[in-house]
Design an enzyme around this catalytic site. Structure first.
Site, PDB file in Angstrom:
ATOM      1  N   ASP A   1       7.029 -30.901 -14.342  1.00 44.59           N
ATOM      2  CA  ASP A   1       7.323 -29.957 -15.411  1.00 44.59           C
ATOM      3  C   ASP A   1       7.671 -28.580 -14.858  1.00 44.59           C
ATOM      4  O   ASP A   1       6.786 -27.851 -14.392  1.00 44.59           O
ATOM      5  CB  ASP A   1       6.099 -29.867 -16.328  1.00 44.59           C
ATOM      6  CG  ASP A   1       6.274 -28.897 -17.476  1.00 44.59           C
ATOM      7  OD1 ASP A   1       7.424 -28.542 -17.788  1.00 44.59           O
ATOM      8  OD2 ASP A   1       5.247 -28.503 -18.063  1.00 44.59           O
TER       9      ASP A   1
ATOM     10  N   TYR B   1      -1.249 -26.020 -24.853  1.00 40.72           N
ATOM     11  CA  TYR B   1       0.093 -26.452 -25.209  1.00 40.72           C
ATOM     12  C   TYR B   1       0.284 -26.217 -26.707  1.00 40.72           C
ATOM     13  O   TYR B   1      -0.629 -25.770 -27.401  1.00 40.72           O
ATOM     14  CB  TYR B   1       0.287 -27.922 -24.841  1.00 40.72           C
ATOM     15  CG  TYR B   1       0.175 -28.172 -23.358  1.00 40.72           C
ATOM     16  CD1 TYR B   1       1.260 -27.986 -22.523  1.00 40.72           C
ATOM     17  CD2 TYR B   1      -1.034 -28.568 -22.785  1.00 40.72           C
ATOM     18  CE1 TYR B   1       1.161 -28.194 -21.147  1.00 40.72           C
ATOM     19  CE2 TYR B   1      -1.148 -28.782 -21.422  1.00 40.72           C
ATOM     20  CZ  TYR B   1      -0.045 -28.589 -20.611  1.00 40.72           C
ATOM     21  OH  TYR B   1      -0.148 -28.799 -19.260  1.00 40.72           O
TER      22      TYR B   1
ATOM     23  N   THR C   1      10.483 -30.338 -21.264  1.00 42.28           N
ATOM     24  CA  THR C   1      10.775 -30.284 -22.689  1.00 42.28           C
ATOM     25  C   THR C   1      11.919 -31.250 -22.983  1.00 42.28           C
ATOM     26  O   THR C   1      12.961 -31.212 -22.322  1.00 42.28           O
ATOM     27  CB  THR C   1      11.159 -28.858 -23.133  1.00 42.28           C
ATOM     28  OG1 THR C   1      10.031 -28.010 -22.976  1.00 42.28           O
ATOM     29  CG2 THR C   1      11.595 -28.828 -24.582  1.00 42.28           C
TER      30      THR C   1
ATOM     31  N   TRP D   1      -2.815 -31.021 -13.074  1.00 43.23           N
ATOM     32  CA  TRP D   1      -4.093 -31.510 -13.571  1.00 43.23           C
ATOM     33  C   TRP D   1      -3.989 -32.993 -13.910  1.00 43.23           C
ATOM     34  O   TRP D   1      -2.919 -33.496 -14.250  1.00 43.23           O
ATOM     35  CB  TRP D   1      -4.582 -30.718 -14.787  1.00 43.23           C
ATOM     36  CG  TRP D   1      -3.740 -30.859 -16.026  1.00 43.23           C
ATOM     37  CD1 TRP D   1      -2.723 -30.060 -16.426  1.00 43.23           C
ATOM     38  CD2 TRP D   1      -3.859 -31.890 -17.027  1.00 43.23           C
ATOM     39  NE1 TRP D   1      -2.189 -30.510 -17.606  1.00 43.23           N
ATOM     40  CE2 TRP D   1      -2.872 -31.626 -17.997  1.00 43.23           C
ATOM     41  CE3 TRP D   1      -4.696 -32.985 -17.190  1.00 43.23           C
ATOM     42  CZ2 TRP D   1      -2.695 -32.444 -19.119  1.00 43.23           C
ATOM     43  CZ3 TRP D   1      -4.517 -33.791 -18.309  1.00 43.23           C
ATOM     44  CH2 TRP D   1      -3.531 -33.524 -19.261  1.00 43.23           C
TER      45      TRP D   1
ATOM     46  N   ASP E   1      13.898 -26.283 -18.255  1.00 51.54           N
ATOM     47  CA  ASP E   1      12.568 -26.896 -18.331  1.00 51.54           C
ATOM     48  C   ASP E   1      12.659 -28.413 -18.391  1.00 51.54           C
ATOM     49  O   ASP E   1      13.019 -28.992 -19.409  1.00 51.54           O
ATOM     50  CB  ASP E   1      11.847 -26.357 -19.568  1.00 51.54           C
ATOM     51  CG  ASP E   1      10.424 -26.874 -19.699  1.00 51.54           C
ATOM     52  OD1 ASP E   1       9.937 -27.538 -18.771  1.00 51.54           O
ATOM     53  OD2 ASP E   1       9.801 -26.611 -20.738  1.00 51.54           O
TER      54      ASP E   1
ATOM     55  N   SER F   1       5.802 -25.267 -16.522  1.00 50.85           N
ATOM     56  CA  SER F   1       4.399 -24.889 -16.333  1.00 50.85           C
ATOM     57  C   SER F   1       4.102 -24.916 -14.838  1.00 50.85           C
ATOM     58  O   SER F   1       4.953 -25.317 -14.041  1.00 50.85           O
ATOM     59  CB  SER F   1       3.465 -25.845 -17.101  1.00 50.85           C
ATOM     60  OG  SER F   1       3.506 -27.150 -16.546  1.00 50.85           O
TER      61      SER F   1
ATOM     62  N   ASN G   1       0.591 -25.618 -13.365  1.00 51.01           N
ATOM     63  CA  ASN G   1      -0.650 -26.254 -12.908  1.00 51.01           C
ATOM     64  C   ASN G   1      -0.490 -27.748 -12.708  1.00 51.01           C
ATOM     65  O   ASN G   1       0.240 -28.417 -13.441  1.00 51.01           O
ATOM     66  CB  ASN G   1      -1.776 -26.034 -13.920  1.00 51.01           C
ATOM     67  CG  ASN G   1      -2.247 -24.613 -13.963  1.00 51.01           C
ATOM     68  OD1 ASN G   1      -1.655 -23.776 -14.639  1.00 51.01           O
ATOM     69  ND2 ASN G   1      -3.317 -24.310 -13.227  1.00 51.01           N
TER      70      ASN G   1
END
Length: 378
Positions: free
Chosen positions: A91, A134, A275, A98, A272, A94, A96
């Site tokens: 992505d 989000y 998306t 996780w 992005d 963003s 991070n």
């Protein structure tokens, strides 16, 4: 700003989870460059050095991604020693990394792979909390360090999030987690992104590239520290970033048949991969959908499937260049819902050039020059 990626892949993803290896068959890299008329330019810029591979050099990480019904793209990474495997969305909107953990009891964690820290000899906990929000929910958890494997490259001492709670809609995601590729300033809790760690440790050069296949075909990939000329044609157009948080650029206008229909006078947009749609301010999206002949039904921009061949081309004018999308690229046909455009409301002045755009334009994300390179995808 609405983060559409997770919501759309959760609600609309249709195909079964599968991971396929992307293979280039029947054509060498030189063949591909010569075919595009780029070989002489390439060999002058990058002189052949047969001894380079025997010295200290950068690696190139090839990560194959699964195209899930043109709604999300994800690949396999590993975390820990021995490695534990996870599907993640790559992505660029963003920052991070996780994944679900054994400490999470949410429904979204219970139907995904969970990271078990006790099984990794290289895991180190920080006990530092992490919360990421989000558009329709959030995840909470804590940060830890471990070795992350991505694209064949091992990244030691990588900080990542271990979820303890996840929003209900994440139960419908095909991917287990998310690997963010935006700038560090966007990162929650100040966690260093994976790509920054790769570059800082001298593992790869400071750019990566993305190819997204269409119509659920195989071949989608993200390449860390490299590009694949087999997936684009013509020259790369380089666009400087206007902000180094997202991969944010300035867009001049959006036109249909030469008439400005949105982004009049210029606007900001982010490129992005996370998306699914092209997203913009509500009034601009309404104008754009109207000009291509869509009508609104239950919040969707619906078109007659029989009209797609005659619908107009939409031009996204960026840095003095026109990047066009035919109707076949900006519409999607669903077995359940008929045909809809890929233009969605974002509730913000910031545009998002998501997968609908990136499928048409091979994209290089260059941290060294703080720019994105765009070329027609093939």
């Amino acid at each position: 700003m609405m983060k559409w990626a997770v919501l759309l892949c959760a609600v609309l993803a249709l195909s079964e989870c599968s991971v396929r290896v992307s293979l280039i068959k029947g054509k060498s890299a030189r063949d591909a460059l010569e075919e595009k008329g780029l070989w002489n330019e390439y060999r002058l810029k990058y002189p052949y050095n047969p001894m380079a591979k025997f010295g200290q050099s950068y690696a190139v990480g090839y990560e194959s991604m699964t195209n899930d019904a043109d709604m999300s793209y994800y690949g396999v990474i590993s975390i820990g020693t021995p490695p534990q495997s996870f599907l993640v969305i790559f992505d660029t909107g963003s920052s991070n990394l996780w994944v679900p953990s054994d400490y999470c009891g949410s429904a979204a964690c219970n139907n995904h792979h969970k990271f078990n820290p006790s099984l990794s000899s290289t895991f180190k906990s920080t006990n530092q909390p992490l919360s990421i929000y989000y558009g329709t929910g959030s995840m909470t958890g804590f940060l830890g360090y471990d070795t992350v494997g991505v694209g064949g490259i091992q990244v030691p001492h990588q900080i990542f999030g271990l979820s303890q709670t996840e929003a209900p809609f994440m139960a419908y995601m095909k991917a287990d987690g998310i690997l963010g590729l935006a700038y560090p300033r966007l990162s929650s809790a100040g966690a260093q992104p994976v790509f920054d760690n790769m570059v800082q440790q001298g593992l790869v050069q400071d750019y990566f590239s993305v190819y997204l296949s269409s119509k659920s075909q195989t071949g989608s990939e993200v390449i860390f520290g490299g590009t694949n000329p087999n997936h684009y044609t013509g020259s790369l157009i380089w666009v400087p970033l206007s902000s180094e948080t997202y991969w944010q650029i300035t867009m001049d206008s959006i036109t249909v048949n030469g008439q400005v229909v949105a982004c009049n006078g210029g606007c900001q947009a982010i490129v992005d991969t996370g998306t699914s749609l092209i997203v913009g301010p509500n009034s601009d999206i309404a104008s754009l959908n109207s000009y291509v002949g869509a009508t609104t039904s239950n919040g969707d921009a619906v078109v007659n499937c029989n009209n797609i061949a005659s619908m107009p081309v939409v031009s996204f004018n960026i840095n003095g260049h026109s990047f066009t999308l035919p109707a076949s690229a900006y519409t999607r046909q669903s077995y359940y819902y008929g045909c809809r455009t890929g233009f969605g409301n974002g509730g913000s002045d910031l545009w998002i050039l998501g997968d609908v755009f990136i499928r048409e334009y091979y994209t290089i994300f260059n941290r060294g020059t703080n720019s994105v390179g765009l070329a027609k995808a093939v």
